[in-house]
Design a protein around this motif. Structure first.
Motif, PDB file in Angstrom:
ATOM      1  N   GLU A 290       0.638  -1.415  -0.491  1.00 14.35           N
ATOM      2  CA  GLU A 290      -0.212   0.044  -0.205  1.00 14.35           C
ATOM      3  C   GLU A 290       0.657   1.376   0.064  1.00 14.35           C
ATOM      4  N   ALA A 291       1.929   1.499   1.112  1.00 11.03           N
ATOM      5  CA  ALA A 291       2.512   2.343   0.502  1.00 11.03           C
ATOM      6  C   ALA A 291       3.293   2.743  -0.237  1.00 11.03           C
ATOM      7  N   LYS A 292       4.117   1.422  -1.716  1.00  9.77           N
ATOM      8  CA  LYS A 292       4.305   1.705  -2.642  1.00  9.77           C
ATOM      9  C   LYS A 292       3.225   2.148  -3.717  1.00  9.77           C
ATOM     10  N   VAL A 293       1.814   1.557  -3.450  1.00  9.88           N
ATOM     11  CA  VAL A 293       1.259   1.986  -4.393  1.00  9.88           C
ATOM     12  C   VAL A 293       0.878   3.583  -4.544  1.00  9.88           C
ATOM     13  N   THR A 294       0.796   3.840  -2.922  1.00 15.98           N
ATOM     14  CA  THR A 294       0.565   5.729  -2.477  1.00 15.98           C
ATOM     15  C   THR A 294       1.439   6.410  -3.226  1.00 15.98           C
ATOM     16  N   ARG A 295       3.149   6.001  -2.658  1.00 16.43           N
ATOM     17  CA  ARG A 295       4.373   6.938  -3.258  1.00 16.43           C
ATOM     18  C   ARG A 295       4.012   6.790  -4.981  1.00 16.43           C
ATOM     19  N   ALA A 296       3.644   6.078  -5.416  1.00 22.27           N
ATOM     20  CA  ALA A 296       3.787   6.270  -7.493  1.00 22.27           C
ATOM     21  C   ALA A 296       2.516   7.005  -7.277  1.00 22.27           C
ATOM     22  N   LEU A 297       1.074   7.138  -6.660  1.00 21.25           N
ATOM     23  CA  LEU A 297      -0.058   7.327  -7.311  1.00 21.25           C
ATOM     24  C   LEU A 297       0.570   9.121  -6.665  1.00 21.25           C
ATOM     25  N   ASP A 298       1.541   9.677  -5.849  1.00 19.43           N
ATOM     26  CA  ASP A 298       1.513  11.117  -5.763  1.00 19.43           C
ATOM     27  C   ASP A 298       2.512  11.008  -6.951  1.00 19.43           C
ATOM     28  N   LEU A 299       3.455  10.394  -7.124  1.00 28.63           N
ATOM     29  CA  LEU A 299       4.937  10.791  -7.926  1.00 28.63           C
ATOM     30  C   LEU A 299       4.057  11.659  -9.028  1.00 28.63           C
ATOM     31  N   LEU A 300       2.851  10.512  -9.972  1.00 26.68           N
ATOM     32  CA  LEU A 300       2.328  10.625 -11.322  1.00 26.68           C
ATOM     33  C   LEU A 300       1.327  12.233 -10.961  1.00 26.68           C
ATOM     34  N   GLN A 301       0.793  12.747  -9.382  1.00 27.88           N
ATOM     35  CA  GLN A 301      -0.230  13.670 -10.288  1.00 27.88           C
ATOM     36  C   GLN A 301       0.599  14.141  -9.484  1.00 27.88           C
ATOM     37  N   LYS A 302       1.740  14.689  -9.246  1.00 26.67           N
ATOM     38  CA  LYS A 302       2.205  16.015  -9.005  1.00 26.67           C
ATOM     39  C   LYS A 302       3.420  16.401  -9.872  1.00 26.67           C
ATOM     40  N   HIS A 303       3.999  15.027 -10.867  1.00 26.95           N
ATOM     41  CA  HIS A 303       4.659  15.425 -12.005  1.00 26.95           C
ATOM     42  C   HIS A 303       4.376  15.243 -13.046  1.00 26.95           C
ATOM     43  N   PHE A 304       3.621  14.251 -13.360  1.00 28.98           N
ATOM     44  CA  PHE A 304       2.542  14.164 -14.951  1.00 28.98           C
ATOM     45  C   PHE A 304       1.734  14.442 -15.604  1.00 28.98           C
ATOM     46  N   ASP A 305       2.199  14.880 -17.127  1.00 31.23           N
ATOM     47  CA  ASP A 305       0.810  15.551 -17.572  1.00 31.23           C
ATOM     48  C   ASP A 305       0.315  14.503 -18.212  1.00 31.23           C
ATOM     49  N   ILE A 306       0.699  13.433 -18.521  1.00 31.05           N
ATOM     50  CA  ILE A 306      -0.298  12.762 -19.383  1.00 31.05           C
ATOM     51  C   ILE A 306      -0.131  11.168 -18.875  1.00 31.05           C
ATOM     52  N   VAL A 307      -1.165  10.351 -18.136  1.00 33.59           N
ATOM     53  CA  VAL A 307      -0.153   9.218 -17.751  1.00 33.59           C
ATOM     54  C   VAL A 307      -2.008   8.408 -18.376  1.00 33.59           C
ATOM     55  N   THR A 308      -1.187   7.247 -19.267  1.00 35.13           N
ATOM     56  CA  THR A 308      -2.184   6.245 -19.282  1.00 35.13           C
ATOM     57  C   THR A 308      -2.130   4.768 -19.491  1.00 35.13           C
ATOM     58  N   VAL A 309      -3.431   4.010 -19.534  1.00 31.93           N
ATOM     59  CA  VAL A 309      -2.765   2.496 -19.352  1.00 31.93           C
ATOM     60  C   VAL A 309      -3.575   1.877 -20.488  1.00 31.93           C
TER      61      VAL A 309
END
Length: 245
Positions: A161-180
């Protein structure tokens, strides 16, 4: 990754465009990372310039494209570099676009079995590292690659859960385009932000041969991915960024 990267290269001067392109990366023969490439990517070495110089002296009539690949960036401990590069670009009146595309966790993991013989592994040894929350293996999941690249794997021994939370935080703070797995959406948003002409994106790096796994083996891989945090991570990425692209 290869599909988008090769598409971006088509906008460089090599193909008649006006974009400059930069990357540097490497890994050992067993698939593990080479730490020296993170320094080389960020700061440069000798005559080879890194990102620190690549984001300087921008002109209003040019684009610069950087590709972060194997060993280039351990994002979990290098977040400050993204901040510095964005600040440098924006202080020159230019726009900084950070983009990333993930894949379905299971299909991503299964596709990497094409490298079994290359790394001289059995099916069992190829998955062995996933039974230990911090062991670095010959390949990385979506979540682990995003956080640690191939330079480490959960070095602090945190829970999934800590890994997931950290990754989502990085995405929301620093990435403009995120796709799957959405090449069309990724391309569409990049074209919207840049105003580039539409050049065809050709799918590459596909594997034409069969990968033989039993139902039980696939179910076991799915459980390992769930235990690692990847299933939750990708589902939450889909939810958070679902309406953007």
């Amino acid at each position: 990754g290869a599909t988008i990267n090769q598409w971006l290269v088509k906008y460089t001067s090599k193909y008649g465009g006006n974009a400059q392109y930069f990357t540097t990366w490497g890994r050992d023969d067993d698939g593990r990372g080479k730490p020296q490439f993170q320094q080389k990517f960020a700061e440069g070495t000798g005559k080879d310039l890194g990102m620190k110089e690549f984001v300087k002296n921008l002109r209003p009539d040019e684009w610069r494209i950087s590709h972060c690949h194997h060993s280039a960036m351990h994002l979990n401990i290098s977040e400050h570099l993204l901040v510095q590069w964005r600040q440098s670009v924006e202080s020159q009146g230019c726009h900084f676009v950070a983009s990333v595309m993930f894949r379905d966790p299971l299909s991503h993991a299964l596709s990497l079995f094409k490298h079994l013989k290359r790394f001289n592994h059995t099916k069992e040894s190829y998955l062995a590292h996933l039974h230990n929350p911090s062991e670095l293996g010959p390949w990385q999941t979506n979540l682990d690659y995003f956080l640690y690249n191939i330079l480490a794997r959960n070095p602090d021994g945190v829970g999934k859960e800590a890994k997931v939370t950290r990754a989502l935080d990085l995405l929301q703070k620093h990435f403009d385009i995120v796709t799957v797995g959405n090449h069309a959406g990724h391309k569409r948003e990049l074209l919207r932000l840049t105003g580039w002409e539409d050049i065809e994106m050709t799918r590459t790096n596909s594997h034409s041969r069969d990968i033989d796994l039993t139902k039980r083996e696939v179910e076991g891989i799915q459980k390992l991915l769930d235990d690692n945090g990847d299933i939750d991570f990708i589902e939450r990425v889909k939810h958070i960024f679902r309406d953007r692209f």
